[in-house]
Scaffold this active site. Sequence first.
Site, PDB file in Angstrom:
ATOM      1  N   SER A 175       2.279  42.883  30.987  1.00 40.52           N
ATOM      2  CA  SER A 175       3.282  43.841  30.535  1.00 40.52           C
ATOM      3  C   SER A 175       2.696  44.772  29.472  1.00 40.52           C
ATOM      4  CB  SER A 175       4.515  43.088  30.024  1.00 40.52           C
ATOM      5  OG  SER A 175       5.623  43.947  29.952  1.00 40.52           O
ATOM      6  N   LYS A 227      29.850  52.806  22.915  1.00 42.57           N
ATOM      7  CA  LYS A 227      29.093  52.412  21.727  1.00 42.57           C
ATOM      8  C   LYS A 227      28.909  50.898  21.653  1.00 42.57           C
ATOM      9  CE  LYS A 227      26.976  52.949  17.855  1.00 42.57           C
ATOM     10  NZ  LYS A 227      25.611  53.518  17.833  1.00 42.57           N
TER      11      LYS A 227
END
Length: 356
Positions: A175, A227
């Site tokens: 990764s 949010k």
Amino acid sequence: MPQDNNWQQQVWQQPAAPQGAPAPQPQGCPPYYQPEPPKKSRGWIVALVAVLCVFGIIALGMWSCTSAVSSSFGTLGALGSTATTSDVDYLTSDAVGVIDIDGTIQYDGTTCSPEGLKAQLDVAAENKHIKAVVLRVNSGGGTATAGEEMAAYVREFSESSGKPVVVSSASMNASAAYEISSQADYIFTAKTTAIGAIGTAMQITDLSGLMEKLGISVDNVTSSDSKDSSYGTRPLTEEERAYYQDQVDQINETFIQTVAEGRGMTEDEVRTLATGLTFTGMEAVENGLADEIGTKEDAVAKAAELAGVERYATTDLGPAGDGLSSLLDLMSARGASADDIALALKELEDDGSIAH
């Protein structure tokens, strides 16, 4: 009464017995006479007190020495936090610098972070004796942004300094760690290394079902509907899921572009390999994600070869050592004798670097 007086007179005036002979015993002692009992010796009390005093003095001496040593060690430890002395400062010939990237890629100030890695690359760039760098990588990845920055620093170092960078893969090079490695000039891997895992993931946990079973209610007061989408107190909406998927795709595309640029491959070639899964080292050599099967020593030798040097030393590049242990380890590695170490400590004390 006269008879009694005569007896007492006979007793007290009896001549002393010759030396070595038993003392004469009085004859005809009256009923009230009792010989004085022998006095018991108190020598053992004196000996016990002396022993206790000796042990007390020894204990006091040991406590004093321990306090002095602890004070010196503590001062040296504090000194080590700002010291910059390392093996690099003693280089007098060509060398290959080794930087360990061992752990999660993140922002923690170590060589697994952009700040820590750049600091050591700067040391390698500025030191005229260091001709090449080996990255010893043992990491499963981490934060995407940290990996992106570190990859950029490796690429910039190689381009600006002209010093080659070679990667030595340990058990895992995946990764974000592989994104960094892809910018090196050459990548070594073991046959069993888990390498690659080109991909991006974002995790959002929905705890709303568990909270409902526990009778927990959370009200999020937000400035916009989405949010609180990542708070885990409610499921994602379809629009939010699509939005986050787009973000993941964008980040992953930069990952693919970075690897393609570093490995000299096309983006389509890298995209085909961007399954998010690791490859064995043998597979990575075949598909182009790595160059060769080899050890750390092979990587060091390759780095020296790319730098054009035949005789070289190796030196570890990392944060400055801390305190007395690092100083002693360094001097011991240099073959310093006990007298040399004592002299060095004396010089530090004279310079005011060590306080008591």
